[in-house]
Scaffold this motif. Structure first.
Motif, PDB file in Angstrom:
ATOM      1  N   ARG A  60       0.820  -1.218   0.000  1.00 61.13           N
ATOM      2  CA  ARG A  60       0.000   0.000   0.000  1.00 61.13           C
ATOM      3  C   ARG A  60       0.853   1.268   0.000  1.00 61.13           C
ATOM      4  NH1 ARG A  60      -4.071  -1.607   4.839  1.00 61.13           N
ATOM      5  NH2 ARG A  60      -4.330   0.657   4.929  1.00 61.13           N
ATOM      6  N   GLY A  61       2.153   1.101   0.085  1.00 61.38           N
ATOM      7  CA  GLY A  61       3.052   2.251   0.026  1.00 61.38           C
ATOM      8  C   GLY A  61       3.239   2.954   1.346  1.00 61.38           C
ATOM      9  N   GLU A  62       2.744   2.380   2.440  1.00 60.44           N
ATOM     10  CA  GLU A  62       2.855   3.012   3.749  1.00 60.44           C
ATOM     11  C   GLU A  62       4.178   2.687   4.429  1.00 60.44           C
ATOM     12  OE1 GLU A  62      -1.946   2.678   4.705  1.00 60.44           O
ATOM     13  OE2 GLU A  62      -0.557   1.063   5.214  1.00 60.44           O
ATOM     14  N   MET A  63       4.776   1.555   4.039  1.00 63.11           N
ATOM     15  CA  MET A  63       6.028   1.115   4.643  1.00 63.11           C
ATOM     16  C   MET A  63       6.967   0.604   3.562  1.00 63.11           C
ATOM     17  SD  MET A  63       4.777  -0.916   8.104  1.00 63.11           S
ATOM     18  CE  MET A  63       6.470  -1.282   8.570  1.00 63.11           C
ATOM     19  N   SER A  64       8.194   0.334   3.982  1.00 60.88           N
ATOM     20  CA  SER A  64       9.193  -0.262   3.100  1.00 60.88           C
ATOM     21  C   SER A  64       9.767  -1.482   3.808  1.00 60.88           C
ATOM     22  CB  SER A  64      10.295   0.749   2.795  1.00 60.88           C
ATOM     23  OG  SER A  64      11.322   0.170   2.019  1.00 60.88           O
ATOM     24  N   ARG A  71      13.564  11.199  11.704  1.00 58.65           N
ATOM     25  CA  ARG A  71      13.534   9.793  11.279  1.00 58.65           C
ATOM     26  C   ARG A  71      12.350   9.519  10.364  1.00 58.65           C
ATOM     27  NH1 ARG A  71      10.346   6.454  14.446  1.00 58.65           N
ATOM     28  NH2 ARG A  71      11.928   4.811  14.545  1.00 58.65           N
ATOM     29  N   GLN A  72      11.384  10.421  10.361  1.00 60.18           N
ATOM     30  CA  GLN A  72      10.217  10.248   9.500  1.00 60.18           C
ATOM     31  C   GLN A  72      10.416  10.846   8.108  1.00 60.18           C
ATOM     32  OE1 GLN A  72       7.118  11.991  11.891  1.00 60.18           O
ATOM     33  NE2 GLN A  72       7.115  10.315  13.377  1.00 60.18           N
ATOM     34  N   HIS A  73      11.659  11.250   7.797  1.00 65.95           N
ATOM     35  CA  HIS A  73      11.947  11.742   6.456  1.00 65.95           C
ATOM     36  C   HIS A  73      12.141  10.608   5.459  1.00 65.95           C
ATOM     37  CE1 HIS A  73      13.015  16.218   7.121  1.00 65.95           C
ATOM     38  NE2 HIS A  73      12.119  15.819   7.994  1.00 65.95           N
ATOM     39  N   VAL A  74      12.121   9.374   5.944  1.00 64.01           N
ATOM     40  CA  VAL A  74      12.124   8.198   5.084  1.00 64.01           C
ATOM     41  C   VAL A  74      10.979   7.300   5.522  1.00 64.01           C
ATOM     42  CG1 VAL A  74      14.596   8.245   4.580  1.00 64.01           C
ATOM     43  CG2 VAL A  74      13.774   7.033   6.596  1.00 64.01           C
ATOM     44  N   LYS A  75      10.555   6.397   4.654  1.00 67.54           N
ATOM     45  CA  LYS A  75       9.457   5.506   5.004  1.00 67.54           C
ATOM     46  C   LYS A  75       9.873   4.571   6.136  1.00 67.54           C
ATOM     47  CE  LYS A  75       6.805   5.106   0.703  1.00 67.54           C
ATOM     48  NZ  LYS A  75       6.343   4.149  -0.339  1.00 67.54           N
ATOM     49  N   PRO A  76       8.941   4.264   7.034  1.00 68.30           N
ATOM     50  CA  PRO A  76       9.257   3.278   8.075  1.00 68.30           C
ATOM     51  C   PRO A  76       9.424   1.901   7.452  1.00 68.30           C
ATOM     52  CG  PRO A  76       6.921   3.838   8.115  1.00 68.30           C
ATOM     53  CD  PRO A  76       7.563   4.768   7.130  1.00 68.30           C
ATOM     54  N   GLY A  77      10.105   1.012   8.154  1.00 67.78           N
ATOM     55  CA  GLY A  77      10.402  -0.296   7.594  1.00 67.78           C
ATOM     56  C   GLY A  77      10.021  -1.439   8.508  1.00 67.78           C
ATOM     57  N   VAL A  78       9.999  -2.625   7.939  1.00 66.46           N
ATOM     58  CA  VAL A  78       9.764  -3.840   8.707  1.00 66.46           C
ATOM     59  C   VAL A  78      11.010  -4.165   9.528  1.00 66.46           C
ATOM     60  CG1 VAL A  78       9.222  -6.304   8.554  1.00 66.46           C
ATOM     61  CG2 VAL A  78       8.159  -4.694   6.964  1.00 66.46           C
ATOM     62  N   THR A  79      12.171  -3.855   8.970  1.00 64.44           N
ATOM     63  CA  THR A  79      13.429  -3.974   9.687  1.00 64.44           C
ATOM     64  C   THR A  79      14.232  -2.702   9.448  1.00 64.44           C
ATOM     65  OG1 THR A  79      15.428  -5.298  10.014  1.00 64.44           O
ATOM     66  CG2 THR A  79      14.613  -5.100   7.769  1.00 64.44           C
ATOM     67  N   GLY A  80      15.271  -2.489  10.247  1.00 65.25           N
ATOM     68  CA  GLY A  80      16.002  -1.237  10.112  1.00 65.25           C
ATOM     69  C   GLY A  80      17.425  -1.337  10.610  1.00 65.25           C
ATOM     70  N   TRP A  81      18.174  -0.248  10.455  1.00 66.28           N
ATOM     71  CA  TRP A  81      19.576  -0.182  10.838  1.00 66.28           C
ATOM     72  C   TRP A  81      19.733  -0.345  12.347  1.00 66.28           C
ATOM     73  CZ3 TRP A  81      23.993  -1.132   8.988  1.00 66.28           C
ATOM     74  CH2 TRP A  81      25.169  -0.532   9.452  1.00 66.28           C
ATOM     75  N   ALA A  82      18.832   0.219  13.125  1.00 64.94           N
ATOM     76  CA  ALA A  82      18.916   0.082  14.583  1.00 64.94           C
ATOM     77  C   ALA A  82      18.709  -1.367  15.000  1.00 64.94           C
ATOM     78  CB  ALA A  82      17.876   0.987  15.253  1.00 64.94           C
ATOM     79  N   GLN A  83      17.756  -2.043  14.369  1.00 64.78           N
ATOM     80  CA  GLN A  83      17.419  -3.409  14.765  1.00 64.78           C
ATOM     81  C   GLN A  83      18.568  -4.384  14.495  1.00 64.78           C
ATOM     82  OE1 GLN A  83      15.103  -1.267  13.350  1.00 64.78           O
ATOM     83  NE2 GLN A  83      14.299  -1.072  15.421  1.00 64.78           N
ATOM     84  N   VAL A  84      19.241  -4.250  13.349  1.00 62.74           N
ATOM     85  CA  VAL A  84      20.332  -5.185  13.047  1.00 62.74           C
ATOM     86  C   VAL A  84      21.598  -4.844  13.827  1.00 62.74           C
ATOM     87  CG1 VAL A  84      19.439  -5.705  10.759  1.00 62.74           C
ATOM     88  CG2 VAL A  84      21.103  -3.853  11.027  1.00 62.74           C
ATOM     89  N   ASN A  85      21.587  -3.718  14.539  1.00 58.29           N
ATOM     90  CA  ASN A  85      22.705  -3.353  15.404  1.00 58.29           C
ATOM     91  C   ASN A  85      22.379  -3.595  16.876  1.00 58.29           C
ATOM     92  OD1 ASN A  85      25.148  -2.012  13.937  1.00 58.29           O
ATOM     93  ND2 ASN A  85      23.339  -1.258  12.853  1.00 58.29           N
ATOM     94  N   GLY A  86      21.407  -4.471  17.118  1.00 59.51           N
ATOM     95  CA  GLY A  86      21.130  -4.908  18.481  1.00 59.51           C
ATOM     96  C   GLY A  86      20.085  -4.124  19.225  1.00 59.51           C
ATOM     97  N   LEU A  87      19.521  -3.077  18.608  1.00 63.25           N
ATOM     98  CA  LEU A  87      18.531  -2.244  19.306  1.00 63.25           C
ATOM     99  C   LEU A  87      17.127  -2.669  18.895  1.00 63.25           C
ATOM    100  CD1 LEU A  87      20.412   1.143  18.964  1.00 63.25           C
ATOM    101  CD2 LEU A  87      20.138  -0.234  21.023  1.00 63.25           C
ATOM    102  N   ARG A  88      16.783  -3.868  19.271  1.00 64.50           N
ATOM    103  CA  ARG A  88      15.489  -4.449  18.952  1.00 64.50           C
ATOM    104  C   ARG A  88      14.705  -4.665  20.229  1.00 64.50           C
ATOM    105  NH1 ARG A  88      14.771 -10.704  16.868  1.00 64.50           N
ATOM    106  NH2 ARG A  88      12.501 -10.694  16.653  1.00 64.50           N
ATOM    107  N   GLY A  89      13.400  -4.508  20.163  1.00 65.51           N
ATOM    108  CA  GLY A  89      12.562  -4.817  21.300  1.00 65.51           C
ATOM    109  C   GLY A  89      12.326  -3.639  22.226  1.00 65.51           C
ATOM    110  N   GLU A  90      12.211  -3.924  23.498  1.00 62.20           N
ATOM    111  CA  GLU A  90      11.816  -2.922  24.493  1.00 62.20           C
ATOM    112  C   GLU A  90      12.898  -1.852  24.672  1.00 62.20           C
ATOM    113  OE1 GLU A  90      10.568  -2.735  29.248  1.00 62.20           O
ATOM    114  OE2 GLU A  90      11.518  -4.523  28.387  1.00 62.20           O
ATOM    115  N   THR A  91      12.435  -0.608  24.894  1.00 63.32           N
ATOM    116  CA  THR A  91      13.345   0.508  25.210  1.00 63.32           C
ATOM    117  C   THR A  91      12.873   1.125  26.525  1.00 63.32           C
ATOM    118  OG1 THR A  91      11.971   1.918  23.793  1.00 63.32           O
ATOM    119  CG2 THR A  91      13.977   1.009  22.838  1.00 63.32           C
TER     120      THR A  91
END
Length: 492
Positions: A400-404, A429-449
């Motif tokens: 639908r073009g809402e995410m990448s 951070r909203q200057h690009v489309k949100p994603g299913v995965t991202g740079w933060a997640q693959v660098n260990g910043l996944r889950g609860e904050t």
């Protein structure tokens, strides 16, 4: 949880060819058009031959016959054209990166992957996949990885040495420079190394007062013209470092009647701008020192990849998705899918789609993050979160073009409003489309904050991605995502 939550400014008649300038910041002569175009043609020829050879070889080893060599040759030709076009665009967009071995190899591999994604998308869209042998195409792709990387690195280097090693043979260059110029020995040495028959250097007092300058200019011009009378054919080089601009123009004006080409060699600081994109603004020239992370073409390629992967995954996983939805319904009361308001590209609100993993459906002013051993998580939901299967319905958001596929993870609207007040530049951070995965997640910043410091670290990675996003970076993140999911770090 969030997975993967015309005339130059120096005066009329003056040319500044890049391949005659001293090397600046690693800029190599292989970026010159005289090298770039022949190198690209050689790339195309190599890819065309590789496609024909790998297809024929696969057919012989797999089936014991030649098959249809014309199809393999045609495939090679199509891949060669698309690859050369993609490489040309990427080199033009990042000329400095294209001047280095690592940059050329990286762009070649990115263009190679993009080419085959386009080929697969076209074959899928036109329903001509049966014409192509999947084994032959896969063999072609694998064989091409080391080949295209090697040709993009070594062919331009070989051509540069061949074309320019003797580019000045027989020429006699006359160089004018400010007294004590540090660039003078360097350029003199490079000209001699390229076969220059003679290099004549003339220094002058560029810092003399305004009263003394007319006499100093007259002495300089006389020495330049006298040297030109006895020297063989060649050019004038004027090193502009430490020379006021108006004096550079006056020297150049005094040489107009001499039938020799005049080259202005800028200072290192100015020369560093020549590898950057230039845009005309009326009569002025603007140099792009910082570019938008992704060009319109790159965004189109990214969108094509999103559509191709999301559509293919939905078709392939449809039975599994239906089975998961049924299990969720049987495991606990409530809908199979969970929709929640999220802020997307440029802050536009949309509803993210996920498999329901909790006994609550929070989407108000207060949204509590999931914690380890959270009692709200259902039995099936716990498994879905560990495997990240709960994120699969977001493939619909992508179509639908809402995410990448790749981008900063979208947060609940309530969290966005909170963090925007606490973290500076959060909304960037909203200057690009949100994603299913991202740079933060693959660098260990996944889950609860649970702390603001941890969220701040995640936002730092998101902002870095927004400023440096590219198709090649997206491909890298997708590959790393697979390993991140398998390790199940912070998945609960």
């Amino acid at each position: 949880m969030g997975f993967i939550g015309g005339n130059e400014s120096s005066g009329e008649g003056v040319r500044i060819p890049l391949h005659t300038l001293p090397r600046v910041r690693g800029l190599d002569i292989s970026t010159d058009e005289a090298v770039a175009l022949p190198a690209l043609l050689i790339d195309g020829l190599v890819i065309f031959l590789l496609g024909a050879l790998t297809g024929t070889a696969y057919q012989i080893f797999a089936f014991g016959n030649l098959g249809a060599p014309s199809i393999y040759a045609g495939t090679g030709l199509i891949v060669a054209i698309v690859f050369c076009g993609a490489t040309r665009v990427m080199s033009s967009a990042h000329p400095v990166g294209a001047s280095r071995d690592v940059g050329r190899a990286r762009s070649a591999l990115t263009a190679w992957v993009m080419t085959f994604l386009v080929l697969i998308l076209v074959a899928f869209s036109l329903r001509i996949g049966t014409v192509f042998s999947r084994g032959a195409i896969f063999s072609f792709f694998l064989a091409g990885i080391p080949v295209v990387a090697a040709t993009r690195v070594y062919v331009p280097r070989f051509l540069a040495r061949t074309l320019y090693a003797n580019a000045y043979r027989g020429s006699e260059i006359i160089i004018a420079a400010a007294r004590g110029s540090s660039a003078l020995p360097q350029i003199s040495q490079e000209l001699r190394a390229r076969g220059c028959a003679g290099v004549h250097t003339i220094e002058f007092d560029a810092d003399c007062g305004g009263v003394e300058w007319p006499m100093e200019r007259q002495r300089l011009l006389k020495r330049l013209i006298d040297t030109a009378r006895v020297a063989g054919p060649g050019e004038f080089y004027l090193l502009s470092a430490a020379v006021p601009h108006e004096r550079v123009l006056s020297i150049q004006s005094g040489l107009r009647l001499v039938p020799r080409a005049v080259y202005i060699v800028p200072s290192d600081a100015v020369a560093g701008l020549f590898g950057l994109p230039i845009r005309r603004v009326g009569h002025s020239i603007a140099v792009e020192t910082q570019r938008v992370p992704m060009s319109s073409l790159a965004r189109a390629v990214k969108r094509a990849i999103d559509i191709a992967v999301a559509a293919s995954a939905l078709l392939f996983l449809a039975p599994a998705l239906l089975l998961i939805a049924a299990i969720i319904k049987l495991d606990s009361s409530g809908p199979a899918f969970f929709r929640q308001r999220r802020n997307g590209y440029r802050g536009h609100e949309f509803r993210i789609i996920k498999f329901r993993t909790m006994s609550v459906l929070e989407d108000g002013e207060i949204v509590t993050q999931t914690r380890r051993d959270d009692q709200r998580v259902t039995r099936v939901g716990r498994w879905l979160r560990k495997t990240s299967f709960d994120e699969l319905p977001q493939l619909l958001n992508i179509l639908r073009g809402e995410m990448s596929l790749v981008g900063p993870r979208p947060h609940a609207v309530a969290h966005d409003e909170l963090y925007a007040k606490l973290i500076e530049n959060y909304e960037l951070r909203q200057h690009v489309k949100p994603g299913v995965t991202g740079w933060a997640q693959v660098n260990g910043l996944r889950g609860e904050t649970p702390t603001i410091d941890l969220m701040f670290r995640r936002i730092e990675f998101d902002l870095w991605y927004a400023a440096n996003s590219s198709v090649s970076l997206d491909l890298q993140i997708l590959v790393r995502t697979v390993f991140t999911v398998l390790r199940q770090i912070n998945a609960y």
